[in-house]
Enzyme design. Structure first.
Site, PDB file in Angstrom:
ATOM      1  N   GLY A  46       0.074  -1.454  -1.701  1.00 63.35           N
ATOM      2  CA  GLY A  46       1.341  -2.514  -1.466  1.00 63.35           C
ATOM      3  C   GLY A  46       0.785  -3.875  -1.598  1.00 63.35           C
ATOM      4  O   GLY A  46      -0.503  -3.985  -1.519  1.00 63.35           O
ATOM      5  N   GLN A  51       0.643 -13.043   0.344  1.00 58.25           N
ATOM      6  CA  GLN A  51      -0.709 -12.607  -0.004  1.00 58.25           C
ATOM      7  C   GLN A  51      -1.380 -13.062  -1.163  1.00 58.25           C
ATOM      8  O   GLN A  51      -2.724 -12.894  -1.441  1.00 58.25           O
ATOM      9  CB  GLN A  51      -0.842 -11.063   0.154  1.00 58.25           C
ATOM     10  CG  GLN A  51      -0.677 -10.404   1.425  1.00 58.25           C
ATOM     11  CD  GLN A  51      -0.686  -9.004   1.474  1.00 58.25           C
ATOM     12  OE1 GLN A  51       0.073  -8.323   1.080  1.00 58.25           O
ATOM     13  NE2 GLN A  51      -1.901  -8.658   1.995  1.00 58.25           N
ATOM     14  N   CYS A 105      -5.403  -3.940   5.388  1.00 58.77           N
ATOM     15  CA  CYS A 105      -4.613  -5.024   4.893  1.00 58.77           C
ATOM     16  C   CYS A 105      -5.451  -5.715   3.834  1.00 58.77           C
ATOM     17  O   CYS A 105      -6.628  -5.958   4.339  1.00 58.77           O
ATOM     18  CB  CYS A 105      -3.762  -5.760   6.122  1.00 58.77           C
ATOM     19  SG  CYS A 105      -2.882  -7.200   5.310  1.00 58.77           S
ATOM     20  N   LEU A 106      -5.105  -6.008   2.925  1.00 55.96           N
ATOM     21  CA  LEU A 106      -5.914  -6.749   1.736  1.00 55.96           C
ATOM     22  C   LEU A 106      -6.146  -8.136   2.032  1.00 55.96           C
ATOM     23  O   LEU A 106      -7.223  -8.581   1.456  1.00 55.96           O
ATOM     24  CB  LEU A 106      -5.289  -6.784   0.472  1.00 55.96           C
ATOM     25  CG  LEU A 106      -5.114  -5.351  -0.186  1.00 55.96           C
ATOM     26  CD1 LEU A 106      -4.258  -5.669  -1.539  1.00 55.96           C
ATOM     27  CD2 LEU A 106      -6.491  -4.787  -0.831  1.00 55.96           C
ATOM     28  N   HIS A 148       5.050  -2.330   6.555  1.00 58.64           N
ATOM     29  CA  HIS A 148       3.940  -3.380   6.446  1.00 58.64           C
ATOM     30  C   HIS A 148       4.190  -4.619   5.796  1.00 58.64           C
ATOM     31  O   HIS A 148       3.856  -5.789   6.097  1.00 58.64           O
ATOM     32  CB  HIS A 148       2.726  -2.550   5.971  1.00 58.64           C
ATOM     33  CG  HIS A 148       1.312  -3.359   6.105  1.00 58.64           C
ATOM     34  ND1 HIS A 148       0.330  -3.227   7.054  1.00 58.64           N
ATOM     35  CD2 HIS A 148       0.937  -4.412   5.227  1.00 58.64           C
ATOM     36  CE1 HIS A 148      -0.633  -3.956   6.605  1.00 58.64           C
ATOM     37  NE2 HIS A 148      -0.101  -4.726   5.742  1.00 58.64           N
ATOM     38  N   GLU A 149       4.669  -4.233   4.450  1.00 62.47           N
ATOM     39  CA  GLU A 149       4.877  -5.209   3.439  1.00 62.47           C
ATOM     40  C   GLU A 149       6.218  -6.159   3.875  1.00 62.47           C
ATOM     41  O   GLU A 149       6.151  -7.440   3.724  1.00 62.47           O
ATOM     42  CB  GLU A 149       5.153  -4.918   2.047  1.00 62.47           C
ATOM     43  CG  GLU A 149       4.216  -3.988   1.487  1.00 62.47           C
ATOM     44  CD  GLU A 149       2.741  -4.573   1.483  1.00 62.47           C
ATOM     45  OE1 GLU A 149       1.762  -3.798   2.005  1.00 62.47           O
ATOM     46  OE2 GLU A 149       2.420  -5.812   1.540  1.00 62.47           O
ATOM     47  N   HIS A 152       5.030  -8.650   6.294  1.00 61.83           N
ATOM     48  CA  HIS A 152       4.412 -10.009   5.568  1.00 61.83           C
ATOM     49  C   HIS A 152       5.625 -10.956   5.182  1.00 61.83           C
ATOM     50  O   HIS A 152       5.061 -12.169   5.131  1.00 61.83           O
ATOM     51  CB  HIS A 152       3.693  -9.394   4.144  1.00 61.83           C
ATOM     52  CG  HIS A 152       2.304  -9.098   4.680  1.00 61.83           C
ATOM     53  ND1 HIS A 152       1.455 -10.023   4.988  1.00 61.83           N
ATOM     54  CD2 HIS A 152       1.635  -7.841   4.296  1.00 61.83           C
ATOM     55  CE1 HIS A 152       0.231  -9.199   5.148  1.00 61.83           C
ATOM     56  NE2 HIS A 152       0.305  -8.010   4.746  1.00 61.83           N
TER      57      HIS A 152
HETATM   58 ZN    ZN Z   1      -1.069  -6.315   4.780  1.00 62.08          ZN
END
Ligand code: ZN
Length: 208
Positions: A46, A51, A105-106, A148-149, A152
């Site tokens: 994702g 991000q 998480c990236l 999660h997204e 963000h």
């Molecule tokens: Zn994340």
């Protein structure tokens, strides 16, 4: 398609509420394509626009190539496009139950801990043409990734939802994100790259 630069914690854009998308034009289509490319090349399932430095309500998810016992290959192979979903202006319109699971998480490379999420959700969103869509997800990686997204896009981070704040702090400080030094010692990619390989294992739930 191009790989975009990832944004790492504690960059302010990650804590900002992203803006609604009102024009469904070629720039949004290009952003979506570049975000997918970036997600696949970063071995994620994702990715949300903040991000990659864009404060807009768009996120991409593809969980089709992941399942738990695929950990081995997850680390070695860059996932090929499977069934990507592009969410524009997503909203959770129904949520129930709860489930706990491991998340990464990236924007926090190397950091993983348990996070509590709703176990069943219904989401309304628009596609690239601006057409309204609805999707239901329950108990799986898709259900977790969507929540999660969407967080963000609200400027909320998985560190705020850790089941155990203590584990969370320990994990963060291990990678130089400790709350007391988040400002002083911004994320240091080099320190992650120097870690012995065992510590760089990427569980299959590397969310965006
Ligand atoms: Zn994340």
């Amino acid at each position: 398609m191009a790989k975009l630069q990832l944004t790492y914690y504690p960059d302010d854009i990650l804590k900002r509420k992203a803006k609604k998308i009102t024009r469904f034009d070629s720039s949004v289509r290009k952003l979506a394509a570049d975000m997918l490319d970036t997600m696949y090349q970063s071995n994620g399932v994702g990715l949300a626009a903040p991000q990659v430095g864009v404060s807009k309500r768009i996120m991409v998810i593809d969980v089709s190539r992941r399942d738990d016992d695929d950990r081995e290959s997850a680390e070695k192979t860059v996932p090929k496009p499977g069934k990507p979903i592009i969410f524009i202006n997503p909203q959770i319109i129904k949520e129930e139950g709860e489930m706990v699971g491991l998340e990464g998480c990236l924007s926090f490379p190397g950091v993983f801990f348990e996070v509590k999420r709703y176990s069943s959700i219904v989401v309304r969103y628009q596609n690239l043409a601006g057409k309204e869509q609805k999707i239901e997800a329950a108990g799986d990686l898709l259900c977790r990734a969507i929540q999660h997204e969407i967080d963000h896009l609200e400027g909320e981070l998985f560190i705020d939802k850790a089941v155990s704040p203590l584990v969370d702090q320990l994990e963060l400080s291990k990678y130089g994100f400790g709350s007391d030094n988040a400002e002083q010692a911004p994320f240091n990619l080099e320190s992650i790259q120097q870690l012995p390989s065992t510590e760089k294992v990427v569980p299959s739930v590397m969310l965006g």
